[in-house]
Design an enzyme around this catalytic site. Structure first.
Site, PDB file in Angstrom:
ATOM      1  N   ASP A 175       0.860  -1.183   0.000  1.00 32.29           N
ATOM      2  CA  ASP A 175       0.000   0.000   0.000  1.00 32.29           C
ATOM      3  C   ASP A 175       0.890   1.225   0.000  1.00 32.29           C
ATOM      4  OD1 ASP A 175      -2.797   1.159   0.412  1.00 32.29           O
ATOM      5  OD2 ASP A 175      -1.626   2.142   1.973  1.00 32.29           O
ATOM      6  N   GLU A 219      -1.969  -1.334  -5.956  1.00 33.54           N
ATOM      7  CA  GLU A 219      -3.213  -0.829  -6.523  1.00 33.54           C
ATOM      8  C   GLU A 219      -2.914  -0.158  -7.851  1.00 33.54           C
ATOM      9  OE1 GLU A 219      -5.011   2.162  -3.961  1.00 33.54           O
ATOM     10  OE2 GLU A 219      -3.123   2.296  -2.898  1.00 33.54           O
ATOM     11  N   ASP A 245      -3.311   1.568   6.545  1.00 30.61           N
ATOM     12  CA  ASP A 245      -2.470   1.175   5.408  1.00 30.61           C
ATOM     13  C   ASP A 245      -2.121  -0.316   5.465  1.00 30.61           C
ATOM     14  OD1 ASP A 245      -2.567   3.828   4.719  1.00 30.61           O
ATOM     15  OD2 ASP A 245      -0.632   4.319   5.608  1.00 30.61           O
TER      16      ASP A 245
END
Ligand SMILES: [Zn+2]
Length: 484
Positions: free
Chosen positions: A227, A327, A414
């Site tokens: 992340d 992501e 996170d």
């Protein structure tokens, strides 16, 4: 445009060096950048004039066949017209390498193509506007593809067409070794200047290297999720919930940000190029210009620190784990919601970091034989509970921890997102390789990278070529300009 095929066993890579030009060389460098801009603006004016003329004629109901003939805007077409007119338009053209003009025309051809495709619906993402004229203060680049492009045997000079031998600040040893051993081939060299007025050269080269992890590094995890945090640079977790690593933002960055804020305040009190009272442009004061130069240097330094930290972290990731999940940045969504300014500096930095981490991992996973999995951009990694799988409708950015209403667990926001990403990576079969870096990514067409710099800041519009994507290099100046 022909797609550039990289032979098996070779990877595209860039080596970037800060240049230390003499005053005369610096003038010549600036002249080349100016030449690229001139050719681009000149031809843009011409293309625009022809388009306007045809529009006007149409409004008088002239038949299509009677209109002023249209003008092609492919690179060869632009080059033909430029070559025919340069004697009159730019009698000084011999002072610069032809590659300078070519760089400008290439950038124009790409912009026009993007605009025309976007207008005809041949392009995903937000509409692309008609190309704009480039202003003088804009940073520029020139890409050399032919002629004398060399790294000198003394390891401290590079040779470029027209510009001759220019000193580099760092040693070019690593690249020189490879070139001498025949395990690297130079494709091109791009010269850029940054906002702090420094000069760089990036060599795009093909390098022969085995896709393997270094022998001294063992595999730590089969799958990890990464992340990109707002507070920390990276948070890494395994699917079983183990926190693998947390890479804090370098401390010097906080200092740089405070300094930037102070300088910005200072510039606000000085006489800038815009007079709010009369709403007119004016000549900025020398003090204001000095402050701007300091702002530029501070940005550049912060960007270097950040890039260095990300390089170290992503090398470790690509070497130590077999599958890395990140992501996917929703660039068009980001812009639609008002862009960076509206979403705050921290979020902007995180977005810039995500784009960069993804790019770095794309080629480093190839180097080290691991793979990169990119989560679908709608995958709710932050909103999902990593313990029970229930989902929150929304989670404001200010909330730093994830408190589950369903199972009651509470953990770092996170870390929770990283665990979810790791689990997603676990479910992707090995055949679904997306680590090529040139693979399709949702929304990519919408990115009008200017990184600017990135490929070398040459990246400007060039970033859209497949080759340039592959070359998206370690260590190019960020196109995220202000996001340092
Ligand atoms: Zn839960």
């Amino acid at each position: 445009m022909a797609r550039f095929e990289i032979p098996d066993g070779w990877v595209a890579q860039a080596y970037r060096y800060a240049l230390d030009p003499t005053p005369a060389q610096e003038r010549s460098l600036a002249s080349h950048i100016g030449a690229a801009r001139f050719a681009r603006n000149y031809m843009l004016r011409l293309v625009k004039a022809v388009l306007d003329q045809r529009d006007a004629e149409r409004s008088y109901d002239l038949a299509e066949s009677e209109l002023t003939p249209g003008m092609g805007w492919s690179l060869p077409a632009l080059r033909r017209v430029w070559n025919a007119r340069k004697g009159a338009a730019a009698p000084w053209w011999r002072e610069n390498s032809k590659e300078a003009y070519n760089t400008g025309l290439d950038s124009l051809a790409r912009s026009l193509e993007g605009w025309s495709k976007s207008r005809n619906g041949g392009r995903v993402g937000r509409p692309v506007g008609f190309p704009r004229f480039h202003a003088k203060r804009r940073r520029g680049s020139v890409r050399f593809t032919t002629g004398a492009i060399r790294v000198a045997p003394d390891r401290h000079h590079v040779t470029l067409p027209r510009l001759g031998s220019i000193r580099t600040h760092e040693s070019t040893r690593k690249l020189a070794h490879r070139l001498e051993a025949g395990t690297a081939r130079t494709l091109s060299a791009t010269v850029t200047s940054d906002s702090a007025g420094r000069w760089f050269v990036a060599f795009q080269v093909l390098v022969r290297r085995a896709a393997a992890r270094p022998a001294h590094v063992g595999v730590r995890h089969e799958v990890v999720g990464v992340d990109i945090g707002v507070r920390d640079l990276l948070v890494v977790a395994a699917p079983d919930g183990t926190a693998v690593a947390r890479v804090p933002a370098p401390r010097s960055l906080a200092g740089a940000q405070a300094r930037l804020r102070a300088l910005q305040h200072k510039a606000d009190r000085q006489q800038g190029p815009y007079d709010r009272e009369s709403q007119q442009k004016r000549q900025p004061s020398n003090r204001w210009q000095r402050t701007q130069a300091r702002i530029g240097r501070t940005h550049a330094r912060a960007a270097n620190v950040r890039r260095d930290a990300l390089h170290k972290a992503t090398t470790k990731l690509a070497q130590q784990h077999r599958t890395i999940t990140v992501e996917t940045l929703n660039v068009s969504g980001m812009r639609a919601r008002g862009g960076r300014r509206k979403r705050g500096l921290n979020r902007a930095l995180a977005d810039a970091a995500l784009a960069r981490v993804r790019r770095m991992l794309a080629y480093k996973t190839i180097w080290y034989g691991s793979r990169l999995v990119e989560a679908d951009r709608w995958y709710p990694s932050s909103k999902t509970c990593s313990a029970c799988g229930s989902r929150k409708p929304r989670l404001p950015l200010a909330e730093r921890s994830y408190q589950c209403d369903n199972c009651g667990i509470g953990l770092d926001r996170d870390l929770n997102a990283a665990i979810n990403l790791a689990r997603l990576g676990e479910t992707r079969p090995l055949s679904e390789l997306s680590s090529s870096g040139s693979g399709p990514v949702a929304g990519r067409g919408a990115v009008q990278e200017t990184e600017p710099a990135t490929v070398g800041d040459a990246a400007g519009c060039e970033a859209s070529t497949p080759l340039q994507q592959l070359l998206d290099q370690p260590g190019t100046a960020s196109s995220q300009g202000g996001a340092a």
